[in-house]
Design a protein around this motif. Structure first.
Motif, short mmCIF file in Angstrom:
data_model
loop_
_atom_site.label_atom_id
_atom_site.label_comp_id
_atom_site.label_asym_id
_atom_site.label_seq_id
_atom_site.Cartn_x
_atom_site.Cartn_y
_atom_site.Cartn_z
N ASP A 79 0.82 -1.21 0.00
CA ASP A 79 0.00 0.00 0.00
C ASP A 79 0.86 1.26 0.00
OD1 ASP A 79 0.98 -0.43 2.58
OD2 ASP A 79 -0.73 0.62 3.51
N ARG A 80 2.19 1.10 -0.03
CA ARG A 80 3.10 2.23 0.04
C ARG A 80 3.90 2.39 -1.25
NH1 ARG A 80 4.41 4.20 5.43
NH2 ARG A 80 3.04 3.16 6.95
N TYR A 81 4.20 3.66 -1.57
CA TYR A 81 4.91 4.00 -2.80
C TYR A 81 6.05 4.97 -2.47
CZ TYR A 81 0.90 1.96 -5.19
OH TYR A 81 -0.08 1.09 -5.62
N VAL A 82 7.11 4.89 -3.26
CA VAL A 82 8.21 5.85 -3.12
C VAL A 82 7.69 7.24 -3.43
CG1 VAL A 82 10.45 6.56 -4.01
CG2 VAL A 82 9.95 4.12 -3.67
N ARG A 83 7.99 8.19 -2.55
CA ARG A 83 7.56 9.57 -2.76
C ARG A 83 8.60 10.53 -2.17
NH1 ARG A 83 3.95 11.52 1.38
NH2 ARG A 83 3.86 13.42 0.10
N HIS A 84 8.56 11.77 -2.65
CA HIS A 84 9.39 12.80 -2.03
C HIS A 84 8.50 13.68 -1.16
CE1 HIS A 84 7.98 16.07 -4.71
NE2 HIS A 84 8.00 15.16 -5.68
N THR A 85 9.06 14.17 -0.06
CA THR A 85 8.37 15.10 0.82
C THR A 85 9.42 16.03 1.40
OG1 THR A 85 7.03 15.35 2.82
CG2 THR A 85 8.39 13.37 2.68
N ASN A 86 9.30 17.33 1.11
CA ASN A 86 10.33 18.30 1.49
C ASN A 86 11.70 17.86 1.00
OD1 ASN A 86 8.50 20.04 2.84
ND2 ASN A 86 8.56 18.71 4.65
N PHE A 87 11.71 17.21 -0.17
CA PHE A 87 12.91 16.75 -0.87
C PHE A 87 13.60 15.58 -0.19
CE2 PHE A 87 12.36 21.26 -2.03
CZ PHE A 87 12.09 21.08 -3.38
N ASP A 88 13.01 15.05 0.89
CA ASP A 88 13.46 13.77 1.42
C ASP A 88 12.65 12.68 0.71
OD1 ASP A 88 14.92 12.02 2.89
OD2 ASP A 88 14.28 12.77 4.86
N VAL A 89 13.10 11.42 0.80
CA VAL A 89 12.48 10.34 0.03
C VAL A 89 12.15 9.18 0.96
CG1 VAL A 89 12.64 8.88 -2.01
CG2 VAL A 89 13.89 11.05 -1.95
N ARG A 90 10.89 8.69 0.86
CA ARG A 90 10.44 7.61 1.72
C ARG A 90 9.34 6.84 1.00
NH1 ARG A 90 8.57 8.89 6.92
NH2 ARG A 90 6.90 7.36 6.66
N ILE A 91 8.76 5.84 1.66
CA ILE A 91 7.58 5.15 1.12
C ILE A 91 6.40 5.47 2.02
CG2 ILE A 91 8.88 3.31 -0.04
CD1 ILE A 91 8.06 1.45 2.31
N ASP A 92 5.27 5.80 1.40
CA ASP A 92 4.07 6.19 2.14
C ASP A 92 2.83 5.65 1.45
OD1 ASP A 92 5.06 7.56 4.31
OD2 ASP A 92 4.93 9.54 3.37
N PRO A 93 1.74 5.44 2.20
CA PRO A 93 0.44 5.17 1.59
C PRO A 93 -0.28 6.49 1.33
CG PRO A 93 0.26 4.93 3.96
CD PRO A 93 1.69 5.30 3.68
N ASN A 94 -1.29 6.45 0.47
CA ASN A 94 -2.19 7.59 0.27
C ASN A 94 -1.42 8.89 0.05
OD1 ASN A 94 -4.42 5.82 0.86
ND2 ASN A 94 -3.95 6.10 3.05
N VAL A 95 -0.54 8.90 -0.93
CA VAL A 95 0.32 10.05 -1.17
C VAL A 95 -0.49 11.22 -1.71
CG1 VAL A 95 2.30 10.93 -2.44
CG2 VAL A 95 2.31 8.57 -1.59
N SER A 96 -0.31 12.37 -1.09
CA SER A 96 -0.98 13.59 -1.54
C SER A 96 -0.01 14.77 -1.40
CB SER A 96 -2.24 13.85 -0.73
OG SER A 96 -2.89 15.03 -1.16
N PRO A 97 0.18 15.55 -2.45
CA PRO A 97 -0.38 15.40 -3.78
C PRO A 97 0.17 14.16 -4.49
CG PRO A 97 1.26 17.13 -3.80
CD PRO A 97 1.07 16.75 -2.36
N ALA A 98 -0.63 13.59 -5.35
CA ALA A 98 -0.27 12.32 -5.99
C ALA A 98 1.03 12.42 -6.78
CB ALA A 98 -1.42 11.86 -6.91
N ASP A 99 1.32 13.60 -7.35
CA ASP A 99 2.52 13.74 -8.17
C ASP A 99 3.80 13.61 -7.36
OD1 ASP A 99 1.28 13.92 -10.58
OD2 ASP A 99 1.42 16.10 -10.77
N ASP A 100 3.72 13.70 -6.04
CA ASP A 100 4.91 13.49 -5.21
C ASP A 100 5.43 12.05 -5.33
OD1 ASP A 100 4.75 16.09 -4.39
OD2 ASP A 100 4.27 15.65 -2.29
#
Length: 477
Positions: A354-375
């Motif tokens: 249920d988790r996907y690689v995403r960036h948040t504040n330019f750090d990188v992790r895996i999260d569910p329900n990513v918003s905004p989706a383009d992250d």
């Protein structure tokens, strides 16, 4: 009688040739080997549409969106939105700039605020190859103008008389008791510092003016070396033999039914190997995007002709006020290689599906329900280091790639160095936990793989069953 007929035939032939020379035809599509054209533009309102987009054409009339129609540069400075971009190429062709309005309508600003208390800055990018761009910077151009309230629609042209650029733009300011948009100019050689701004174009009374663009016309065409088109209630054409000299009003396009209440953002383009020009006009009143009018003499308002809608195609995205660059073959090759229509993908975790690689504040992790989706969306580019590798470029922060540093991952802007290319390149191999999935081996640390640990991405050697699961991902849409 035979002599009379011969003379009559000669007269008819001459008349036909004269008529043909005065009839403007749509240029044939360029041969595949000929270099084409590159348009930089924005696409509309909102934070993602007011960024930099590129389109390419082989003939100047039929356009294809690059990068799958996605943005190619994003402003991270000022209002964090950009409109009205212009290309600037150095005379030697060894340096390029994009200059743009620092403005984001419907994402923190409305038109009243933008006109009366807007950004006094321009946004500038620089490149040495047209594909790897610097981070953007702000250039304050209107701060020194008394009561200067904004800075819109910048353009620049090389002035051979002084060996620098004339940078010009519209600013809303009060002068002689009248508040309106006028065109101001300054000189620059690097788009980092400018001379003191001076008034360039003013219209009588309360008539404002914006969206001026100047072209240089070759000798033998018309009576002027330079022609400019401006939005001032009409699309007004003017001519001069010096950029900062005296300009003569030549007329407008009302004779072909195009006024400033219908169109704006004039954008010139000269067809390759042809004495023909297109003046693209943004049909803002009808939300129709750009349309071309063609001419063989930019200085003659009567020579402009509208084109049937079937004779041109603007591509999949709406093109708003931009700039067209005639490419060399080398430039075209680089541009098309850099921004192909690469698919957009997500990286799904194997053991936390249920988790996907995403960036948040330019750090990188895996999260569910990513918003905004383009992250959580990336383009798997041909690896920056080549050699059969891939690199992960962010969709909503183009130019930013997943990069390891001290075995940790961040989303980082490509600085064009060899070290960056190596740190941001990976070999896609069969999944370490499931061969139908994928794992990503570091290019410059081949004993290490991308994996998540406590949900954050790391670059680790993989020796355990848990490690193999953490280092396995599904490339999915």
């Amino acid at each position: 009688m035979p002599a009379f007929l011969a003379r009559l035939a000669a007269i008819l032939v001459a008349a036909c040739l004269l008529f043909t020379s005065q009839t403007l035809t749509t240029p044939d599509r360029a041969a595949a080997a000929d270099p084409g054209y590159l348009m930089v533009h924005f696409t509309g309102e909102g934070s993602t549409n007011q960024q930099m987009y590129l389109s390419h054409s082989t003939d100047g009339l039929h356009w294809n969106d690059l990068n799958g129609g996605g943005m190619v540069l994003r402003s991270t400075v000022g209002t964090k939105g950009v409109r009205d971009p212009a290309f600037v190429r150095s005379p030697a062709g060894d340096k390029y700039w994009i200059i743009a309005t620092d403005l984001c309508i419907s994402c923190g600003q409305n038109w009243d605020t933008a006109q009366n208390n807007g950004s006094r800055n321009l946004v500038v990018w620089e490149s040495s190859d047209l594909v790897t761009w610097s981070k953007p910077w702000l250039l304050n151009v209107a701060g020194a103008i008394p009561d200067g309230r904004n800075a819109w629609a910048p353009e620049a042209i090389w002035d051979p008389e002084t060996n620098d650029y004339v940078l010009y733009w519209a600013t809303n300011a009060t002068l002689d008791g009248v508040l309106k948009h006028r065109i101001y100019y300054a000189r620059t050689s690097d788009f980092r510092t400018i001379t003191t701004p001076q008034l360039y174009i003013d219209r009588p009374g309360d008539q404002g003016i914006i969206d001026t663009q100047i072209i240089e016309v070759p000798s033998g065409v018309g009576n002027y070396r330079y022609v400019r088109a401006s939005g001032d209630g009409q699309i007004t054409l003017e001519g001069s033999n010096s950029i900062l000299g005296t300009w003569t009003r030549l007329g407008d396009l009302s004779g072909i039914g195009l006024t400033g209440s219908q169109v704006e953002g004039p954008m010139w383009m000269k067809f390759n190997n042809s004495n023909q020009w297109a003046l693209y006009l943004d049909q803002y009143a009808s939300s129709g995007g750009y349309m071309p009018v063609l001419t063989t003499d930019p200085s003659n308002p009567a020579a402009y002709q509208k084109q049937a809608s079937s004779s041109y195609n603007m591509g999949g995205t709406k093109k708003r006020h931009g700039w067209i660059l005639n490419l060399t073959a080398a430039e075209e090759s680089r541009v098309l290689a850099r921004w192909p229509n690469t698919a957009i993908n997500r990286l799904q975790s194997y053991n936390y599906q249920d988790r996907y690689v995403r960036h948040t504040n330019f750090d990188v992790r895996i999260d569910p329900n990513v918003s905004p989706a383009d992250d959580a969306r990336f383009r798997l580019r041909t690896g920056l280091a080549g050699d059969g590798t891939v690199s992960f470029e962010s969709v909503n922060f183009p130019g930013y790639f997943l990069r390891h540093s001290n075995y940790d991952f961040q989303l980082v802007y490509n600085d064009g160095t060899a070290q960056f290319a190596e740190d941001a390149s990976f070999r896609q191999v069969a999944g370490l936990a499931d061969s139908s999935w994928s794992s990503f081996q570091s290019y410059n640390h081949p004993d290490r793989y991308i994996r998540h640990y406590a949900y954050y991405l790391k670059l680790d050697p993989i020796t355990t069953t848990t490690g193999r699961s953490d280092a396995t991902f599904n490339v999915t849409s």
